[in-house]
Design an enzyme around this catalytic site. Structure first.
Site, PDB file in Angstrom:
ATOM      1  N   SER A 210      -6.633  -1.965   1.182  1.00  0.00           N
ATOM      2  CA  SER A 210      -7.111  -1.655   0.514  1.00  0.00           C
ATOM      3  C   SER A 210      -7.436  -3.108  -0.481  1.00  0.00           C
ATOM      4  O   SER A 210      -7.197  -1.854  -2.114  1.00  0.00           O
ATOM      5  CB  SER A 210      -5.201  -0.598  -0.194  1.00  0.00           C
ATOM      6  OG  SER A 210      -5.296   0.223   0.634  1.00  0.00           O
TER       7      SER A 210
ATOM      8  N   TYR B  60      -9.558   3.680  -5.759  1.00  0.00           N
ATOM      9  CA  TYR B  60      -8.578   4.867  -6.046  1.00  0.00           C
ATOM     10  C   TYR B  60      -8.502   5.128  -7.949  1.00  0.00           C
ATOM     11  O   TYR B  60      -8.181   6.140  -7.793  1.00  0.00           O
ATOM     12  CB  TYR B  60      -7.200   4.190  -5.714  1.00  0.00           C
ATOM     13  CG  TYR B  60      -7.181   3.390  -3.982  1.00  0.00           C
ATOM     14  CD1 TYR B  60      -7.139   4.373  -2.758  1.00  0.00           C
ATOM     15  CD2 TYR B  60      -6.711   2.479  -3.946  1.00  0.00           C
ATOM     16  CE1 TYR B  60      -7.031   4.098  -1.815  1.00  0.00           C
ATOM     17  CE2 TYR B  60      -6.772   1.797  -2.714  1.00  0.00           C
ATOM     18  CZ  TYR B  60      -6.983   3.748  -1.634  1.00  0.00           C
ATOM     19  OH  TYR B  60      -6.828   2.968  -0.321  1.00  0.00           O
TER      20      TYR B  60
ATOM     21  N   ARG C   1     -11.144   2.841  11.167  1.00  0.00           N
ATOM     22  CA  ARG C   1     -12.185   2.932  10.042  1.00  0.00           C
ATOM     23  C   ARG C   1     -13.056   1.873  10.499  1.00  0.00           C
ATOM     24  O   ARG C   1     -11.560   0.415  10.664  1.00  0.00           O
ATOM     25  CB  ARG C   1     -12.312   3.302   9.458  1.00  0.00           C
ATOM     26  CG  ARG C   1     -12.926   3.857   8.421  1.00  0.00           C
ATOM     27  CD  ARG C   1     -13.136   3.804   6.770  1.00  0.00           C
ATOM     28  NE  ARG C   1     -12.592   3.133   6.027  1.00  0.00           N
ATOM     29  CZ  ARG C   1     -11.878   2.585   5.112  1.00  0.00           C
ATOM     30  NH1 ARG C   1     -10.725   3.222   4.647  1.00  0.00           N
ATOM     31  NH2 ARG C   1     -11.644   1.452   4.786  1.00  0.00           N
TER      32      ARG C   1
ATOM     33  N   GLY D 196      -7.579   5.487   5.134  1.00  0.00           N
ATOM     34  CA  GLY D 196      -6.909   6.565   4.358  1.00  0.00           C
ATOM     35  C   GLY D 196      -7.035   7.637   4.666  1.00  0.00           C
ATOM     36  O   GLY D 196      -7.900   8.235   5.143  1.00  0.00           O
TER      37      GLY D 196
ATOM     38  N   GLU E 283     -14.015  -5.227   8.794  1.00  0.00           N
ATOM     39  CA  GLU E 283     -13.293  -5.489   9.393  1.00  0.00           C
ATOM     40  C   GLU E 283     -12.566  -4.130  10.279  1.00  0.00           C
ATOM     41  O   GLU E 283     -13.587  -3.438   9.659  1.00  0.00           O
ATOM     42  CB  GLU E 283     -11.663  -5.806   8.328  1.00  0.00           C
ATOM     43  CG  GLU E 283     -12.511  -4.639   6.625  1.00  0.00           C
ATOM     44  CD  GLU E 283     -10.538  -4.735   6.085  1.00  0.00           C
ATOM     45  OE1 GLU E 283      -9.513  -4.022   6.119  1.00  0.00           O
ATOM     46  OE2 GLU E 283     -11.378  -5.419   5.484  1.00  0.00           O
TER      47      GLU E 283
ATOM     48  N   GLU F  41       0.681  -0.868  -0.027  1.00  0.00           N
ATOM     49  CA  GLU F  41      -0.164  -0.084  -0.007  1.00  0.00           C
ATOM     50  C   GLU F  41       0.959   1.372   0.014  1.00  0.00           C
ATOM     51  O   GLU F  41       0.589   2.548   0.272  1.00  0.00           O
ATOM     52  CB  GLU F  41      -0.937   0.088   1.196  1.00  0.00           C
ATOM     53  CG  GLU F  41      -2.005  -1.337   1.181  1.00  0.00           C
ATOM     54  CD  GLU F  41      -3.119  -0.971   2.219  1.00  0.00           C
ATOM     55  OE1 GLU F  41      -3.835  -0.435   2.468  1.00  0.00           O
ATOM     56  OE2 GLU F  41      -2.997  -2.252   3.616  1.00  0.00           O
TER      57      GLU F  41
ATOM     58  N   ASN G 243      -9.619  -0.410  10.303  1.00  0.00           N
ATOM     59  CA  ASN G 243      -8.641   0.283   9.934  1.00  0.00           C
ATOM     60  C   ASN G 243      -8.122   0.686  10.678  1.00  0.00           C
ATOM     61  O   ASN G 243      -8.746   1.549  11.209  1.00  0.00           O
ATOM     62  CB  ASN G 243      -8.887   0.257   8.450  1.00  0.00           C
ATOM     63  CG  ASN G 243      -9.441  -0.540   7.549  1.00  0.00           C
ATOM     64  OD1 ASN G 243      -9.179  -1.133   6.852  1.00  0.00           O
ATOM     65  ND2 ASN G 243     -10.822  -0.493   7.477  1.00  0.00           N
TER      66      ASN G 243
ATOM     67  N   ASP H  28     -15.583  -1.196   8.396  1.00  0.00           N
ATOM     68  CA  ASP H  28     -16.315  -1.421   7.076  1.00  0.00           C
ATOM     69  C   ASP H  28     -17.537  -2.681   7.267  1.00  0.00           C
ATOM     70  O   ASP H  28     -17.034  -3.819   8.694  1.00  0.00           O
ATOM     71  CB  ASP H  28     -15.199  -1.982   6.231  1.00  0.00           C
ATOM     72  CG  ASP H  28     -14.377  -0.632   6.141  1.00  0.00           C
ATOM     73  OD1 ASP H  28     -14.848   0.007   6.202  1.00  0.00           O
ATOM     74  OD2 ASP H  28     -12.977  -1.322   5.332  1.00  0.00           O
TER      75      ASP H  28
END
Length: 303
Positions: A143, A209, A248, A269, A263, A17, A265, A250
């Site tokens: 990612s 992205y 974060r 980002g 998951e 990443e 994070n 998800d």
């Protein structure tokens, strides 16, 4: 924080990443400098940690070596405060399989799954056990790198082989047909929910992205009751893995109205168009206010 305190913004690194981390780190660094913070860039791929001369570290390293507890442990050895989760929270959140076990142990909703290790061969049985369609993920990548969907035993074998290029352990998860969301946590507060909509088969690397076709809705169009339930579950998941500071979570919402954790994070980002800044903006934070709030947590962190 003293006006002269030196803040190293750590980004780049050596993980898969790296490119995303470079973009995130440059945005954070520019924002800190604009706020008058004595900040500078530090890329552990190009600079030795022994040369780091800083009072605090703002970690914007995504993936292995930066988000998995390794760098956090190294900074603790040097007595340097840093942003985000500590060693344990970082390591657990990075490992999707152990996250799933923790969610199950805590009674938190998550999709059925299996673990594929080298030598796993009964792909047809695994596929049948998980409902005939699965998402395959390396255990320790982010990612959406190395992820793919499978609906036949042959596709599953190929998907697992692809994921094994990144990790020895691979998560094979029952496919959830529905809507995808993310919920940001900032210093104990749960921010407005973001919904991600893509015409692609799932919210993959390109959707995140590269594509211009991805839509983002924040606050997500959900009932107040469902919003509250999802936010409460996201915070419980964040705490279950020992995460702290910011991050974060998800989730997916299926067509029957049941949501499932995907998951956690711990260093998501941080470009101005990323999901955490989007949620923070809906909560009234400018990008710079968000960056400074994350940095403040590093000043008061006790690990």
């Amino acid at each position: 924080m003293s006006q002269n305190a030196k803040v190293a913004v750590m980004f780049g690194g050596s993980s898969a990443e790296r490119e995303v981390s470079l973009r995130s780190g440059k945005a954070v660094l520019a924002s800190l400098l604009d706020a008058g913070v004595n900040a500078f860039a530090f890329d552990p791929q190009q600079q030795d940690l022994s040369s780091l001369d800083a009072d605090k570290v703002f970690i914007v390293l995504h993936g292995r070596g930066g988000e998995d507890g390794v760098m956090q442990g190294a900074l603790e050895q040097r007595g340097l405060p840093y942003t985000g989760s500590g060693v344990l929270g970082s390591a657990l959140a990075m490992d999707k399989i152990r996250c799933k076990w923790l969610f199950q142990a805590q009674g938190l909703p998550t999709a059925a799954f299996a673990v594929a290790r080298p030598g796993t061969e009964d792909y047809a049985a695994m596929l049948a056990q998980l409902g005939g369609k699965v998402m395959v993920k390396p255990a320790n990548e982010g990612s959406s790198i190395g992820m793919s969907v499978a609906v036949t035993a042959e596709e599953l074998a190929q998907a697992i082989a692809t994921a094994h290029q990144y990790d020895e352990e691979v998560l094979v998860e029952r496919w959830i047909e529905g809507r995808e969301f993310t919920i940001a946590i900032l210093n104990g507060a749960v921010l407005p929910i973001v919904e991600m909509r893509t015409p692609r088969s799932f919210y993959d690397y390109e959707a995140k992205y590269q594509a211009n076709s991805t839509e983002y809705l924040c606050p997500a169009p959900l009932t107040a009751e469902l919003t509250q339930a999802m936010q409460k579950t996201a915070l419980a998941a964040f705490q279950a893995v020992g995460a702290s500071g910011w991050g974060r979570v998800d989730l997916m919402l299926d067509q029957q109205g049941q949501f499932y954790l995907l998951e956690v994070n711990t260093v998501p980002g941080m470009t101005e168009k990323s999901l955490v800044p989007m949620a923070a903006k809906a909560a009234g934070y400018s990008f710079q206010q968000l960056v400074l709030a994350i940095l403040t947590q590093a000043e008061s962190a006790r690990r």
